[in-house]
Design a protein around this motif. Structure first.
Motif, PDB file in Angstrom:
ATOM      1  N   ASP A   9      16.579   5.642 -11.007  1.00 19.78           N
ATOM      2  CA  ASP A   9      15.750   6.435 -10.107  1.00 19.78           C
ATOM      3  C   ASP A   9      14.282   6.045 -10.208  1.00 19.78           C
ATOM      4  OD1 ASP A   9      15.525   7.534 -12.678  1.00 19.78           O
ATOM      5  OD2 ASP A   9      15.186   9.561 -11.898  1.00 19.78           O
ATOM      6  N   ARG A  10      13.878   5.513 -11.338  1.00 20.95           N
ATOM      7  CA  ARG A  10      12.501   5.055 -11.484  1.00 20.95           C
ATOM      8  C   ARG A  10      12.297   3.684 -10.832  1.00 20.95           C
ATOM      9  NH1 ARG A  10       8.952   7.347 -15.648  1.00 20.95           N
ATOM     10  NH2 ARG A  10       9.620   9.529 -15.842  1.00 20.95           N
ATOM     11  N   LEU A  11      13.342   2.879 -10.764  1.00 21.01           N
ATOM     12  CA  LEU A  11      13.258   1.653  -9.960  1.00 21.01           C
ATOM     13  C   LEU A  11      13.088   2.002  -8.486  1.00 21.01           C
ATOM     14  CD1 LEU A  11      15.945  -0.790 -11.426  1.00 21.01           C
ATOM     15  CD2 LEU A  11      13.476  -1.175 -11.336  1.00 21.01           C
ATOM     16  N   GLU A  12      13.780   3.050  -8.053  1.00 28.43           N
ATOM     17  CA  GLU A  12      13.629   3.482  -6.674  1.00 28.43           C
ATOM     18  C   GLU A  12      12.215   3.983  -6.407  1.00 28.43           C
ATOM     19  OE1 GLU A  12      14.326   3.967  -2.800  1.00 28.43           O
ATOM     20  OE2 GLU A  12      15.599   2.942  -4.266  1.00 28.43           O
ATOM     21  N   ARG A  13      11.643   4.684  -7.383  1.00 28.53           N
ATOM     22  CA  ARG A  13      10.241   5.088  -7.269  1.00 28.53           C
ATOM     23  C   ARG A  13       9.350   3.867  -7.125  1.00 28.53           C
ATOM     24  NH1 ARG A  13       7.965   8.200 -12.340  1.00 28.53           N
ATOM     25  NH2 ARG A  13       9.260   9.897 -11.525  1.00 28.53           N
ATOM     26  N   MET A  14       9.633   2.827  -7.911  1.00 25.80           N
ATOM     27  CA  MET A  14       8.851   1.588  -7.846  1.00 25.80           C
ATOM     28  C   MET A  14       8.944   0.963  -6.457  1.00 25.80           C
ATOM     29  SD  MET A  14       9.212  -1.740 -10.341  1.00 25.80           S
ATOM     30  CE  MET A  14       7.990  -3.066 -10.313  1.00 25.80           C
ATOM     31  N   ARG A  15      10.153   0.960  -5.886  1.00 31.12           N
ATOM     32  CA  ARG A  15      10.335   0.397  -4.542  1.00 31.12           C
ATOM     33  C   ARG A  15       9.481   1.144  -3.518  1.00 31.12           C
ATOM     34  NH1 ARG A  15      15.864   0.518  -6.496  1.00 31.12           N
ATOM     35  NH2 ARG A  15      16.541  -1.606  -6.976  1.00 31.12           N
ATOM     36  N   LYS A  16       9.462   2.456  -3.610  1.00 33.06           N
ATOM     37  CA  LYS A  16       8.699   3.257  -2.652  1.00 33.06           C
ATOM     38  C   LYS A  16       7.199   3.043  -2.816  1.00 33.06           C
ATOM     39  CE  LYS A  16      12.197   6.886  -2.158  1.00 33.06           C
ATOM     40  NZ  LYS A  16      12.514   8.322  -2.404  1.00 33.06           N
ATOM     41  N   VAL A  17       6.743   2.987  -4.062  1.00 34.34           N
ATOM     42  CA  VAL A  17       5.314   2.780  -4.312  1.00 34.34           C
ATOM     43  C   VAL A  17       4.857   1.442  -3.754  1.00 34.34           C
ATOM     44  CG1 VAL A  17       3.599   2.351  -6.120  1.00 34.34           C
ATOM     45  CG2 VAL A  17       5.141   4.307  -6.303  1.00 34.34           C
ATOM     46  N   MET A  18       5.619   0.387  -4.014  1.00 29.32           N
ATOM     47  CA  MET A  18       5.205  -0.939  -3.567  1.00 29.32           C
ATOM     48  C   MET A  18       5.332  -1.068  -2.048  1.00 29.32           C
ATOM     49  SD  MET A  18       4.098  -2.018  -6.326  1.00 29.32           S
ATOM     50  CE  MET A  18       3.498  -3.547  -5.630  1.00 29.32           C
ATOM     51  N   ALA A  19       6.359  -0.462  -1.467  1.00 31.03           N
ATOM     52  CA  ALA A  19       6.505  -0.488  -0.008  1.00 31.03           C
ATOM     53  C   ALA A  19       5.352   0.241   0.662  1.00 31.03           C
ATOM     54  CB  ALA A  19       7.836   0.133   0.401  1.00 31.03           C
ATOM     55  N   GLY A  20       4.807   1.256  -0.007  1.00 31.64           N
ATOM     56  CA  GLY A  20       3.714   2.016   0.563  1.00 31.64           C
ATOM     57  C   GLY A  20       2.480   1.176   0.841  1.00 31.64           C
ATOM     58  N   HIS A  21       2.218   0.181  -0.002  1.00 31.74           N
ATOM     59  CA  HIS A  21       1.051  -0.670   0.227  1.00 31.74           C
ATOM     60  C   HIS A  21       1.174  -1.454   1.532  1.00 31.74           C
ATOM     61  CE1 HIS A  21      -1.026  -0.011  -3.587  1.00 31.74           C
ATOM     62  NE2 HIS A  21       0.158   0.010  -4.159  1.00 31.74           N
ATOM     63  N   VAL A  22       2.382  -1.868   1.862  1.00 36.66           N
ATOM     64  CA  VAL A  22       2.612  -2.591   3.109  1.00 36.66           C
ATOM     65  C   VAL A  22       2.587  -1.621   4.288  1.00 36.66           C
ATOM     66  CG1 VAL A  22       4.233  -4.036   4.387  1.00 36.66           C
ATOM     67  CG2 VAL A  22       3.905  -4.391   1.928  1.00 36.66           C
ATOM     68  N   GLU A  23       3.226  -0.475   4.129  1.00 34.76           N
ATOM     69  CA  GLU A  23       3.281   0.504   5.210  1.00 34.76           C
ATOM     70  C   GLU A  23       1.895   0.998   5.605  1.00 34.76           C
ATOM     71  OE1 GLU A  23       5.857   3.359   3.478  1.00 34.76           O
ATOM     72  OE2 GLU A  23       7.667   2.120   3.724  1.00 34.76           O
ATOM     73  N   ARG A  24       0.980   1.085   4.638  1.00 35.66           N
ATOM     74  CA  ARG A  24      -0.383   1.531   4.927  1.00 35.66           C
ATOM     75  C   ARG A  24      -1.271   0.421   5.464  1.00 35.66           C
ATOM     76  NH1 ARG A  24       0.774   4.177   0.096  1.00 35.66           N
ATOM     77  NH2 ARG A  24      -0.349   2.624  -1.142  1.00 35.66           N
TER      78      ARG A  24
END
Length: 398
Positions: A9-24
């Motif tokens: 679940d913390r890897l999934e958190r990592m995926r969301k955090v890193m994807a956020g930089h692109v989404e923004r």
């Protein structure tokens, strides 16, 4: 599926955090990878170019800039192990441009206000960035030697030297040193010079030596000093950010860009391109004390030497923006000395690249991590996506 080295679940958190930089819209895309005890996770997010239709892929190719430095240091140590080079011998035989150096009496002196060098320059000086020339972190330029380096085209920057290796060495040799060999620490230039030394001592281009002795054995099939025509479709467009508007502008195109053809100067300080899997193989070799699978590139002794801090306290204190009171410098890479952040584990080694890359390996946790993006760094301070990547990687470790 996790095998127990990372928390799912913390890897999934990592995926969301890193994807956020692109989404923004902070950057068009990125590829990141973490590897621990045989378990590897790789994610590709976004696109190769702004408003582009080609998505990032696991095998997308990036300009890795100063992540080239550890590779050049490994190449040099291969020759040391074969007794074709020696760490403390003068390099004059191979680099006559560096013989009989003159040294500025002070860093702000006129170019003619010099004294003879106290000794010859050695390979150790080059790999530890203590040979006497490099980035002098005073902006705008205030010293004559800074202006002279700029006029010669050898100021460390994102713009790589575009002449030949001989022309590069002629330019370096035309200037006085900013300090006596071995006494100070100045970023970057020593690894470019090391690359020339390796090529001359090996009797072949640096690219050929690295391919035969490092890339081929480690299966690094997409790493080199340029991207062949049949692979250029996988090269990410490079961007820089406008300081006033914050908008991204093209720094280097993929097709027809600076890395789409063989360079005249194969820059050992910052000229390679690579992929996440290729660089992970290089990192796993270093974590394996010079060995990956059945291939041994270096001895355990060489890797341990390379990843040990070589600087004095005074030298580290003279470059606080690089060492932050928590790290030092080995051969071609930073070495962590004090834990003052999630990722700052003593013994962790690696470096960052000015074109948007960050790669470190941590022996204590058997962790290798690589972040590849296509936005140039704005300053020596790590951008948010670097710190978020490493924070996320370490919070995900079991």
């Amino acid at each position: 599926m996790s095998t127990g080295n990372f928390i799912p679940d913390r890897l999934e958190r990592m995926r969301k955090v890193m994807a956020g930089h692109v989404e923004r819209g902070a950057l068009p895309g990125l590829v990141w990878a973490v590897s621990r005890v045989g378990e590897t996770h790789v994610e590709a997010i976004g696109a190769l170019a702004l408003n582009g239709s080609m998505p990032m892929r696991r095998d997308s190719i990036f300009r890795i800039a100063s992540l080239t430095k550890p590779v050049t240091a490994v190449a040099a140590m291969i020759l040391v192990e074969e007794s074709r080079l020696r760490l403390d011998d003068p390099v004059d035989k191979w680099l006559p441009e560096l013989a009989n150096r003159k040294v500025l009496k002070s860093v702000d002196a006129q170019l003619t206000d010099t004294a003879p060098a106290s000794r010859a320059i050695t390979l150790r000086d080059l790999l530890t960035l203590r040979f006497g020339l490099g980035a002098i972190m005073v902006y705008p330029f205030a010293y004559p030697v800074q202006h002279a380096m700029a006029e010669a085209g050898i100021v460390p920057s994102a713009d790589l030297f575009r002449g030949s290796a001989d022309a590069f060495m002629k330019a370096v040799g035309s200037l006085p040193l900013a300090h006596q060999p071995g006494e100070g620490w100045l970023y970057h230039t020593g690894l470019d010079v090391s690359g020339v030394l390796v090529a001359r001592a090996a009797g072949q281009p640096l690219s050929v030596f690295m391919q035969e002795r490092i890339f081929g054995p480690l299966g690094m099939k997409d790493t080199g000093f340029h991207v062949p025509a049949d692979k250029v479709g996988r090269l990410a467009t490079a961007y820089s950010r406008d300081f006033q508007t914050g908008k991204l502008g093209v720094y280097d195109e993929a097709k027809g860009g600076l890395f789409a053809s063989s360079p005249s100067f194969e820059a050992g300080g910052g000229g390679l391109v690579s992929t996440a899997d290729d660089y992970l193989a290089f990192q796993r070799m270093l974590l394996g004390k010079g060995r990956l699978g059945s291939e041994r590139i270096l001895s355990r002794a060489s890797v341990e030497l390379m990843t040990t801090d070589q600087l004095t306290e005074e030298q580290k204190a003279s470059a606080p923006m690089f060492f932050n009171g928590n790290s030092g410098w080995g051969f071609g890479m930073s070495v962590a000395l004090k834990r003052d952040n999630l990722w700052q584990v003593p013994g962790r080694f690696g470096w960052d690249g000015g074109y948007g890359t960050s790669g470190y390996a941590d022996p204590e946790n058997d962790l290798a991590g690589i972040l590849l993006s296509q936005r140039l760094m704005d300053s020596p301070q790590a951008p948010a996506h670097y710190t978020d990547f490493w924070t996320s990687a370490y919070q995900a470790i079991v």
